[in-house]
Design a protein around this motif. Structure first.
Motif, PDB file in Angstrom:
ATOM      1  N   SER A  16      17.414   8.564 -18.094  1.00 35.74           N
ATOM      2  CA  SER A  16      17.207   8.642 -19.550  1.00 35.74           C
ATOM      3  C   SER A  16      16.751  10.041 -19.945  1.00 35.74           C
ATOM      4  O   SER A  16      17.186  10.576 -20.977  1.00 35.74           O
ATOM      5  CB  SER A  16      16.162   7.633 -20.001  1.00 35.74           C
ATOM      6  OG  SER A  16      16.561   6.339 -19.661  1.00 35.74           O
ATOM      7  N   VAL A  17      15.887  10.643 -19.133  1.00 32.80           N
ATOM      8  CA  VAL A  17      15.466  12.027 -19.413  1.00 32.80           C
ATOM      9  C   VAL A  17      16.693  12.946 -19.349  1.00 32.80           C
ATOM     10  O   VAL A  17      16.924  13.776 -20.242  1.00 32.80           O
ATOM     11  CB  VAL A  17      14.386  12.494 -18.398  1.00 32.80           C
ATOM     12  CG1 VAL A  17      14.120  13.991 -18.540  1.00 32.80           C
ATOM     13  CG2 VAL A  17      13.096  11.709 -18.600  1.00 32.80           C
ATOM     14  N   ALA A  18      17.499  12.777 -18.298  1.00 36.42           N
ATOM     15  CA  ALA A  18      18.687  13.631 -18.137  1.00 36.42           C
ATOM     16  C   ALA A  18      19.619  13.492 -19.343  1.00 36.42           C
ATOM     17  O   ALA A  18      20.206  14.476 -19.807  1.00 36.42           O
ATOM     18  CB  ALA A  18      19.426  13.266 -16.848  1.00 36.42           C
ATOM     19  N   ALA A  68      12.960   1.928 -11.355  1.00 32.32           N
ATOM     20  CA  ALA A  68      12.292   2.451 -12.558  1.00 32.32           C
ATOM     21  C   ALA A  68      12.454   3.963 -12.632  1.00 32.32           C
ATOM     22  O   ALA A  68      12.664   4.522 -13.724  1.00 32.32           O
ATOM     23  CB  ALA A  68      10.809   2.073 -12.544  1.00 32.32           C
ATOM     24  N   ASP A  69      12.391   4.634 -11.480  1.00 29.47           N
ATOM     25  CA  ASP A  69      12.593   6.087 -11.474  1.00 29.47           C
ATOM     26  C   ASP A  69      14.037   6.429 -11.816  1.00 29.47           C
ATOM     27  O   ASP A  69      14.301   7.373 -12.562  1.00 29.47           O
ATOM     28  CB  ASP A  69      12.241   6.661 -10.099  1.00 29.47           C
ATOM     29  CG  ASP A  69      10.767   6.483  -9.770  1.00 29.47           C
ATOM     30  OD1 ASP A  69       9.942   7.134 -10.422  1.00 29.47           O
ATOM     31  OD2 ASP A  69      10.454   5.671  -8.890  1.00 29.47           O
ATOM     32  N   VAL A  70      14.978   5.663 -11.256  1.00 36.60           N
ATOM     33  CA  VAL A  70      16.394   5.921 -11.551  1.00 36.60           C
ATOM     34  C   VAL A  70      16.621   5.808 -13.057  1.00 36.60           C
ATOM     35  O   VAL A  70      17.155   6.719 -13.694  1.00 36.60           O
ATOM     36  CB  VAL A  70      17.322   4.937 -10.783  1.00 36.60           C
ATOM     37  CG1 VAL A  70      18.762   5.097 -11.244  1.00 36.60           C
ATOM     38  CG2 VAL A  70      17.219   5.155  -9.285  1.00 36.60           C
ATOM     39  N   ARG A  71      16.178   4.691 -13.631  1.00 33.10           N
ATOM     40  CA  ARG A  71      16.404   4.476 -15.072  1.00 33.10           C
ATOM     41  C   ARG A  71      15.674   5.529 -15.897  1.00 33.10           C
ATOM     42  O   ARG A  71      16.238   6.098 -16.841  1.00 33.10           O
ATOM     43  CB  ARG A  71      15.937   3.081 -15.478  1.00 33.10           C
ATOM     44  CG  ARG A  71      17.000   2.025 -15.253  1.00 33.10           C
ATOM     45  CD  ARG A  71      16.656   0.754 -16.021  1.00 33.10           C
ATOM     46  NE  ARG A  71      15.389   0.187 -15.541  1.00 33.10           N
ATOM     47  CZ  ARG A  71      15.310  -0.674 -14.535  1.00 33.10           C
ATOM     48  NH1 ARG A  71      16.401  -1.074 -13.920  1.00 33.10           N
ATOM     49  NH2 ARG A  71      14.146  -1.139 -14.139  1.00 33.10           N
ATOM     50  N   LEU A 119       9.596   9.806 -22.140  1.00 35.16           N
ATOM     51  CA  LEU A 119      10.820  10.012 -22.921  1.00 35.16           C
ATOM     52  C   LEU A 119      10.491  10.443 -24.345  1.00 35.16           C
ATOM     53  O   LEU A 119      11.109  11.371 -24.891  1.00 35.16           O
ATOM     54  CB  LEU A 119      11.626   8.721 -22.972  1.00 35.16           C
ATOM     55  CG  LEU A 119      12.666   8.540 -21.885  1.00 35.16           C
ATOM     56  CD1 LEU A 119      13.322   7.183 -22.029  1.00 35.16           C
ATOM     57  CD2 LEU A 119      13.721   9.640 -21.965  1.00 35.16           C
ATOM     58  N   GLU A 120       9.527   9.755 -24.939  1.00 36.45           N
ATOM     59  CA  GLU A 120       9.120  10.128 -26.305  1.00 36.45           C
ATOM     60  C   GLU A 120       8.584  11.549 -26.339  1.00 36.45           C
ATOM     61  O   GLU A 120       8.918  12.339 -27.219  1.00 36.45           O
ATOM     62  CB  GLU A 120       8.049   9.169 -26.819  1.00 36.45           C
ATOM     63  CG  GLU A 120       8.631   7.883 -27.364  1.00 36.45           C
ATOM     64  CD  GLU A 120       7.555   6.865 -27.701  1.00 36.45           C
ATOM     65  OE1 GLU A 120       6.439   7.280 -28.039  1.00 36.45           O
ATOM     66  OE2 GLU A 120       7.845   5.668 -27.593  1.00 36.45           O
ATOM     67  N   GLU A 121       7.751  11.875 -25.346  1.00 35.97           N
ATOM     68  CA  GLU A 121       7.181  13.228 -25.301  1.00 35.97           C
ATOM     69  C   GLU A 121       8.266  14.276 -25.082  1.00 35.97           C
ATOM     70  O   GLU A 121       8.209  15.370 -25.640  1.00 35.97           O
ATOM     71  CB  GLU A 121       6.136  13.319 -24.181  1.00 35.97           C
ATOM     72  CG  GLU A 121       4.785  12.783 -24.581  1.00 35.97           C
ATOM     73  CD  GLU A 121       3.743  13.093 -23.513  1.00 35.97           C
ATOM     74  OE1 GLU A 121       3.118  14.148 -23.571  1.00 35.97           O
ATOM     75  OE2 GLU A 121       3.588  12.256 -22.618  1.00 35.97           O
ATOM     76  N   THR A 122       9.238  13.932 -24.257  1.00 37.08           N
ATOM     77  CA  THR A 122      10.339  14.874 -23.997  1.00 37.08           C
ATOM     78  C   THR A 122      11.076  15.176 -25.300  1.00 37.08           C
ATOM     79  O   THR A 122      11.348  16.343 -25.615  1.00 37.08           O
ATOM     80  CB  THR A 122      11.319  14.296 -22.950  1.00 37.08           C
ATOM     81  OG1 THR A 122      10.607  14.006 -21.757  1.00 37.08           O
ATOM     82  CG2 THR A 122      12.433  15.285 -22.638  1.00 37.08           C
ATOM     83  N   SER A 123      11.393  14.129 -26.073  1.00 38.47           N
ATOM     84  CA  SER A 123      12.094  14.344 -27.355  1.00 38.47           C
ATOM     85  C   SER A 123      11.290  15.271 -28.243  1.00 38.47           C
ATOM     86  O   SER A 123      11.833  16.198 -28.850  1.00 38.47           O
ATOM     87  CB  SER A 123      12.279  13.048 -28.131  1.00 38.47           C
ATOM     88  OG  SER A 123      12.868  12.101 -27.365  1.00 38.47           O
ATOM     89  N   ARG A 124       9.994  15.003 -28.311  1.00 40.93           N
ATOM     90  CA  ARG A 124       9.145  15.827 -29.183  1.00 40.93           C
ATOM     91  C   ARG A 124       9.089  17.275 -28.704  1.00 40.93           C
ATOM     92  O   ARG A 124       9.131  18.203 -29.491  1.00 40.93           O
ATOM     93  CB  ARG A 124       7.726  15.249 -29.250  1.00 40.93           C
ATOM     94  CG  ARG A 124       7.597  14.086 -30.215  1.00 40.93           C
ATOM     95  CD  ARG A 124       6.146  13.920 -30.666  1.00 40.93           C
ATOM     96  NE  ARG A 124       5.264  13.648 -29.540  1.00 40.93           N
ATOM     97  CZ  ARG A 124       5.038  12.430 -29.044  1.00 40.93           C
ATOM     98  NH1 ARG A 124       5.621  11.384 -29.588  1.00 40.93           N
ATOM     99  NH2 ARG A 124       4.229  12.241 -28.034  1.00 40.93           N
TER     100      ARG A 124
END
Ligand code: SME
Length: 161
Positions: free
Chosen positions: A146-148, A139-142, A15-20
């Protein structure tokens, strides 16, 4: 021996990497291409990618994995089920899902998460396939939801597609 990070920790980092990755990049295809690559690299998925909602069809977007079906006609398949139900769909065994569209015979289980624009309209889906049965859990659902959610900001609010 150092313990391997669990899935929830992996998703936190993703998630952090996606934001960046998407920060300051004003191009939908470039951003989704990078997110697909990141998810494939970090989580080792068999196939991961996006389909855009375009009228009565879903159309293939950026992805990582084997070549996939370009058009998914409404209302068949797991991706359309996620769009029509307006929620994440987890399929532990794709052969048990009526209407499942097999783009690659190696796919055994699947998760599809709708992606909404800021107005709440579903504009795309995030589709992940595994070559193992029952590969996706809470864990995958959550994590993927969150990525979506992060990707919402990439879509202009006007409908169409
Ligand atoms: N299995 C999907 C089609 C897309 S592929 O998995 C890449 C479906 O049934 O909608």
């Amino acid at each position: 021996m150092t313990a391997l990070p669990d899935k929830a920790q992996l998703y936190e980092a993703v998630l952090e990497e996606t934001s960046r990755l998407i920060e300051g990049v004003d191009d939908l295809v470039a951003n989704l291409a990078n997110v697909a690559a990141l998810l494939k690299q970090r989580l080792g998925f068999f196939w991961v990618g996006f389909y855009f909602v375009k009228g009565e069809r879903l159309v293939l977007g950026p992805f990582q994995g084997t070549p996939a079906c370009v058009y998914l006609p409404k209302p068949r398949g797991v991706c359309w089920a996620a769009v029509l139900r307006g929620e994440t769909v987890v399929v532990p065994d794709v052969h048990q899902f009526p209407g499942h569209i097999a783009c690659d015979p190696g796919s055994r289980s699947e998760i599809v998460v709708p992606i909404r624009d800021r107005g709440g309209n579903i504009r795309a889906v995030l589709d992940v396939d595994s070559d193992q049965l029952s590969a996706f859990d809470e864990a995958d659902v959550r994590g993927l939801e969150s990525v979506a959610k992060l990707l919402t900001a990439l879509f202009p609010t006007s409908g169409g597609g």
